[in-house]
Enzyme design. Structure first.
Site, PDB file in Angstrom:
ATOM      1  N   HIS A 130      39.849  13.581  -9.527  1.00  0.00           N
ATOM      2  CA  HIS A 130      39.519  12.455  -8.664  1.00  0.00           C
ATOM      3  C   HIS A 130      39.344  12.980  -7.246  1.00  0.00           C
ATOM      4  O   HIS A 130      39.623  14.146  -6.959  1.00  0.00           O
ATOM      5  CB  HIS A 130      40.587  11.373  -8.719  1.00  0.00           C
ATOM      6  CG  HIS A 130      40.451  10.467  -9.901  1.00  0.00           C
ATOM      7  ND1 HIS A 130      39.377   9.625 -10.074  1.00  0.00           N
ATOM      8  CD2 HIS A 130      41.256  10.273 -10.982  1.00  0.00           C
ATOM      9  CE1 HIS A 130      39.513   8.945 -11.195  1.00  0.00           C
ATOM     10  NE2 HIS A 130      40.645   9.323 -11.776  1.00  0.00           N
ATOM     11  N   ASP A 131      38.906  12.075  -6.377  1.00  0.00           N
ATOM     12  CA  ASP A 131      38.639  12.411  -4.981  1.00  0.00           C
ATOM     13  C   ASP A 131      39.706  13.334  -4.395  1.00  0.00           C
ATOM     14  O   ASP A 131      39.401  14.364  -3.788  1.00  0.00           O
ATOM     15  CB  ASP A 131      38.565  11.104  -4.187  1.00  0.00           C
ATOM     16  CG  ASP A 131      38.344  11.290  -2.708  1.00  0.00           C
ATOM     17  OD1 ASP A 131      39.264  11.780  -2.017  1.00  0.00           O
ATOM     18  OD2 ASP A 131      37.262  10.929  -2.216  1.00  0.00           O
ATOM     19  N   ASP A 160      34.710  10.946  -2.306  1.00  0.00           N
ATOM     20  CA  ASP A 160      33.790  10.130  -3.097  1.00  0.00           C
ATOM     21  C   ASP A 160      32.545   9.721  -2.318  1.00  0.00           C
ATOM     22  O   ASP A 160      31.422   9.841  -2.813  1.00  0.00           O
ATOM     23  CB  ASP A 160      34.500   8.861  -3.587  1.00  0.00           C
ATOM     24  CG  ASP A 160      35.302   9.092  -4.849  1.00  0.00           C
ATOM     25  OD1 ASP A 160      35.160  10.166  -5.461  1.00  0.00           O
ATOM     26  OD2 ASP A 160      36.079   8.200  -5.227  1.00  0.00           O
TER      27      ASP A 160
END
Length: 358
Positions: A130-131, A160
């Protein structure tokens, strides 16, 4: 939308989350015709609150990509499109039959844009993330936060959206520009970790010249007394960015300080905090109004929407009861129109009109 400098650009977006929807939102905001293709089973999930804004300005359709009919639908759209965007892990679209090779055979001018966290190759390419993971490995996360506490996540704005979605949109437009000259399509490999590293360009220069150090000892990381956030008497905050000497002088005057009587730099933060903590945020906004002291109130989202400057620029719009950002940037001759809310999944017929065929 009919307006905007990207009017006429046709994009097929295979639904995903985070950076790819944001990059496609930017394209759609500026006039591109984006058809969002999403799996029927995922339609409700992808239409969650965050995506009511990210999916604006699209035509949406639900297609089962695991069936021959679904693949045929996508390939028919590809035949008349300029761009296809997908945000799966490497290899997924290839297994589904809508990878770069069949798509470019169907449309040799197609720009096939792939949005991932780690990129299409490398040791981590097929692993989840994830980010926060991407900006951590890039070296960016270590620069955020006070020195005596763990690094602070900058929401998912850096990875993101800044390093991911914006990099994707830039890569797509660069490839479209080249295709219009060469007549040949290509694959765009956009990765959040790559974009985050790219955004470290200025800090790399500072570090290379010995002017960037560990977190908490740099001019731009909140540790400098003239570039940080202070709490006011009412518990709200002001942001001080008085870096240059002439701006710092105005900041000192606003605080009622004589530059000749300043303590050593290491003691200035405590002095400024004590003085600023005696008055409210609104008081300080009045003190520094129309000055070049580079002092700004730290506004909440609701306050920002009502702020006179943001109002004058129409930076925030309310569409169908949802407050959301206006299209950016601005164009003098081909301005973007007002965004349309995201429709329900499967709302649109999935075909380019006869006038749009290649």
């Amino acid at each position: 939308m009919s307006g905007g400098p990207l009017a006429g650009l046709r994009v097929v977006e295979i639904a995903g989350i985070g950076p790819a929807p944001y990059g496609c939102m930017m394209l759609a905001d500026l006039g591109a015709d984006v058809i969002l293709v999403e799996r029927p089973a995922a339609a409700d999930h992808l239409h969650a609150a965050a995506h009511t804004v990210l999916f604006r300005n699209r035509r949406r359709t639900a297609v089962d990509l695991k069936t021959p009919e679904g693949v045929t639908t996508v390939m028919d759209l590809v035949a008349g499109a300029d761009v296809l965007v997908e945000g799966f892990r490497p290899g997924v679209t290839d297994r589904l039959g809508i990878g770069p090779e069949p798509c470019l055979r169907r449309n040799p001018r197609l720009v096939y844009a792939r949005m991932t966290g780690w990129g299409q190759d490398g040791p981590l390419a097929r692993t989840a993330g994830h980010d926060l993971n991407y900006i951590a490995r890039s070296g960016a996360l270590a620069a955020f936060g006070p020195p005596d506490r763990p690094p602070v996540a900058p929401l998912n704005l850096l990875g993101d959206f800044g390093a991911g979605g914006m990099l994707l949109a830039l890569g797509i437009l660069a490839a479209v520009h080249e295709t219009r000259a060469s007549g040949q399509g290509q694959v765009v490999d956009a990765a959040i970790v790559d974009g985050t590293v790219s955004m470290l360009a200025m800090l790399s220069g500072l570090r290379g010249s010995g002017q960037w150090h560990e977190r908490g000892h740099n001019q731009l990381d909140g540790s400098a007394a003239n570039y940080t956030v202070y709490e006011c008497a009412d518990g709200r905050h002001i942001a001080v960015g008085a870096l240059e000497p002439q701006f710092f002088q105005q900041f000192l005057r606003g605080l009622g300080l004589d530059p000749d009587d300043l303590p050593a730099p290491a003691e200035q933060h405590a002095l400024f905090a004590r003085l600023i903590g005696r008055r409210t945020r609104d008081d300080w906004e009045d003190v520094f109004k129309d000055s070049d002291a580079c002092v700004s109130p730290v506004l909440t989202a609701d306050e920002a929407a009502a702020d006179p400057h943001n109002t004058a620029r129409r930076n925030w719009l309310e569409i169908d009861g949802v407050l959301q950002p206006a299209p950016a940037p601005r164009f003098s001759r081909t301005p973007a129109g007002t965004p349309r809310s995201s429709p329900a999944a499967g709302h649109h017929h999935v075909a380019w009109s006869a006038s749009e065929s290649r």
